[in-house]
Design a protein around this motif. Sequence first.
Motif, PDB file in Angstrom:
ATOM      1  N   SER A 191       0.833  -1.206   0.000  1.00 35.20           N
ATOM      2  CA  SER A 191       0.000   0.000   0.000  1.00 35.20           C
ATOM      3  C   SER A 191       0.863   1.249   0.000  1.00 35.20           C
ATOM      4  CB  SER A 191      -0.871   0.021   1.248  1.00 35.20           C
ATOM      5  OG  SER A 191      -0.084   0.350   2.379  1.00 35.20           O
ATOM      6  N   LEU A 192       0.235   2.325  -0.420  1.00 36.91           N
ATOM      7  CA  LEU A 192       0.925   3.613  -0.463  1.00 36.91           C
ATOM      8  C   LEU A 192       0.012   4.646   0.174  1.00 36.91           C
ATOM      9  CD1 LEU A 192       3.627   4.451  -1.680  1.00 36.91           C
ATOM     10  CD2 LEU A 192       2.414   5.046  -3.765  1.00 36.91           C
ATOM     11  N   ASP A 193       0.518   5.274   1.241  1.00 37.68           N
ATOM     12  CA  ASP A 193      -0.221   6.377   1.878  1.00 37.68           C
ATOM     13  C   ASP A 193       0.581   7.639   1.615  1.00 37.68           C
ATOM     14  OD1 ASP A 193      -1.586   8.149   3.508  1.00 37.68           O
ATOM     15  OD2 ASP A 193      -0.707   7.382   5.370  1.00 37.68           O
ATOM     16  N   SER A 236       2.917  14.896   5.454  1.00 38.85           N
ATOM     17  CA  SER A 236       4.283  14.970   6.003  1.00 38.85           C
ATOM     18  C   SER A 236       5.175  13.845   5.512  1.00 38.85           C
ATOM     19  CB  SER A 236       4.242  14.930   7.526  1.00 38.85           C
ATOM     20  OG  SER A 236       3.868  13.651   7.976  1.00 38.85           O
ATOM     21  N   LYS A 237       4.591  12.711   5.178  1.00 40.35           N
ATOM     22  CA  LYS A 237       5.413  11.565   4.766  1.00 40.35           C
ATOM     23  C   LYS A 237       4.660  10.669   3.796  1.00 40.35           C
ATOM     24  CE  LYS A 237       3.173   8.314   7.483  1.00 40.35           C
ATOM     25  NZ  LYS A 237       1.916   9.000   7.453  1.00 40.35           N
ATOM     26  N   VAL A 238       5.449   9.990   2.941  1.00 41.72           N
ATOM     27  CA  VAL A 238       4.874   8.942   2.104  1.00 41.72           C
ATOM     28  C   VAL A 238       5.248   7.629   2.765  1.00 41.72           C
ATOM     29  CG1 VAL A 238       4.999   7.800  -0.134  1.00 41.72           C
ATOM     30  CG2 VAL A 238       5.024  10.284  -0.008  1.00 41.72           C
ATOM     31  N   ALA A 239       4.272   6.735   2.945  1.00 41.19           N
ATOM     32  CA  ALA A 239       4.580   5.453   3.573  1.00 41.19           C
ATOM     33  C   ALA A 239       4.161   4.319   2.663  1.00 41.19           C
ATOM     34  CB  ALA A 239       3.843   5.331   4.904  1.00 41.19           C
ATOM     35  N   MET A 240       5.095   3.358   2.460  1.00 44.20           N
ATOM     36  CA  MET A 240       4.709   2.117   1.799  1.00 44.20           C
ATOM     37  C   MET A 240       4.740   1.020   2.844  1.00 44.20           C
ATOM     38  SD  MET A 240       6.159  -0.019  -1.425  1.00 44.20           S
ATOM     39  CE  MET A 240       5.318   0.898  -2.669  1.00 44.20           C
ATOM     40  N   VAL A 241       3.686   0.201   2.860  1.00 45.90           N
ATOM     41  CA  VAL A 241       3.613  -0.917   3.805  1.00 45.90           C
ATOM     42  C   VAL A 241       3.374  -2.179   2.986  1.00 45.90           C
ATOM     43  CG1 VAL A 241       2.324  -1.894   5.756  1.00 45.90           C
ATOM     44  CG2 VAL A 241       2.668   0.577   5.632  1.00 45.90           C
ATOM     45  N   TYR A 289      -2.311  -0.543  -3.261  1.00 52.12           N
ATOM     46  CA  TYR A 289      -3.564   0.081  -2.841  1.00 52.12           C
ATOM     47  C   TYR A 289      -3.188   1.482  -2.378  1.00 52.12           C
ATOM     48  CZ  TYR A 289      -6.561  -3.986  -3.194  1.00 52.12           C
ATOM     49  OH  TYR A 289      -7.329  -5.005  -3.690  1.00 52.12           O
ATOM     50  N   VAL A 290      -3.896   2.480  -2.869  1.00 53.38           N
ATOM     51  CA  VAL A 290      -3.505   3.869  -2.596  1.00 53.38           C
ATOM     52  C   VAL A 290      -4.579   4.560  -1.754  1.00 53.38           C
ATOM     53  CG1 VAL A 290      -2.917   6.078  -3.666  1.00 53.38           C
ATOM     54  CG2 VAL A 290      -2.269   3.956  -4.796  1.00 53.38           C
TER      55      VAL A 290
END
Length: 410
Positions: free
Chosen positions: A9-11, A15-20, A77-78
């Motif tokens: 996933s991509l959030d 403040s930040k981009v996070a991939m989980v 998933y975004v």
Amino acid sequence: MARREYAASLDVGTSKVAMVIGVPTHDGGVDIIGVGTSPAAGMRRGVVVDIDATVQAITGACEKAERMAGVKVKSVYVGAGGPHMTTTNNRGMVAVSRADREITEDDVNRVMEAARVLNVPTDREIVHILPRQFIVDGYDGVKDPVGMVGVRLEVEALIVTGAAASLQNLLRCVYRAGLQVDELVLSSLAAGEAVLHPAERELGVMLVDMGAGTTQVALYAQGSLWQAAVVPLGGGHITNDIAVGLRTPVHQAEAIKVANGRAQGSAGDDDVLLGVPGTAGGSQRQVSRRTLNTIIEARAQEIMELVAQQLRSLGYPQALPAGAVLTGGSSVLTGMVELAEACLEMPARTGFPVLSGGLDDIARDPALATGVGLVMRALQQRGPDASGPWDRGRPGSLWARLVGWVRDLT
Ligand SMILES: Nc1ncnc2c1ncn2[C@@H]1O[C@H](COP(=O)(O)OP(=O)(O)OP(=O)(O)O)[C@@H](O)[C@H]1O
Ligand SMILES: [Mg+2]
């Protein structure tokens, strides 16, 4: 566990981009196997304002997560947040088609299609059509009507829409970073997936995702998302107030906030002095912790009051017995839970992603709630009793248009 079962996933936050990246566990839970974050420079209040900077942040987060998990991510998933995301209600009704009146999957699909018939302005896109409840021959509160007998099937649905341009800009960044999009998901819906217990969603609960540029509110009742809204303020505004109020650079204001900040109850802080660097360098000034916390309290209170206002204007008629669950990076600010309880007049707690193992020490971070929730949703949709988004494959749906947008970009 075969690594090919993973979901990513991509959030893309303010403040930040996070991939989980996560894999399913045998007991239906999720193990997180990779997390990568990168500071976001191209975002303002949950919306892309600089494509190149956002692409770079996505690439950075992706490389870190891939390295940690030892996999190559192709599709994600975004999460879609930002104040342009709004919800409305709609109803659909169909006659049950089978002669013996048994409701089938096909009737459910038809009634969901009927709920889609709605005047959406051309500059907006439908992101979700979520059934709140089905009504069979006037009897409401039905969760799954398949197999029941009736003449008339109705659905009360929540329609989530977003500004087409903002969604396209977000997707453009993801594609430019070399990733395909599996699904766009309302951020607060994903965060709710990660931090809320099913019993809370059943009873009635308010999720408050407190980020850097936005505070996203989602009301759940009878197990489903009932309403959602976005307040265009977050922890970044608290940091900016500190920078202006104490005349210190923003990164110093952020560090002072995280180390000493308190959202409520600054009494007794007079005696504690903090060293604050000036904007032009040079020697530090001494500022009382009370001065700092008065600045923080004012903004935190404003944010929480806007959340309370949203709660009133969303018009949820009953009490929310499970109270409020605060998540997102700003929810961990000391005193935030107490402030929420006072402003919202209901019990509150901090929501950490519920995980069964894997890298849960890293991923049990409220700032990763959206990213973890997106992975949970992805794995559910791939599972044995997956239903998948109603949208997928239907002409004119967001999914069909997503494919069109990719074509335009390549
Ligand atoms: N320990 C802490 N104490 C106080 N605030 C914190 C702490 N840790 C993080 N924050 C704040 O949390 C915010 C970032 O939260 P988060 O990562 O959830 O936001 P985001 O998803 O990037 O933004 P948005 O959801 O608004 O687009 C920042 O404003 C940061 O200052
Ligand atoms: Mg966020």
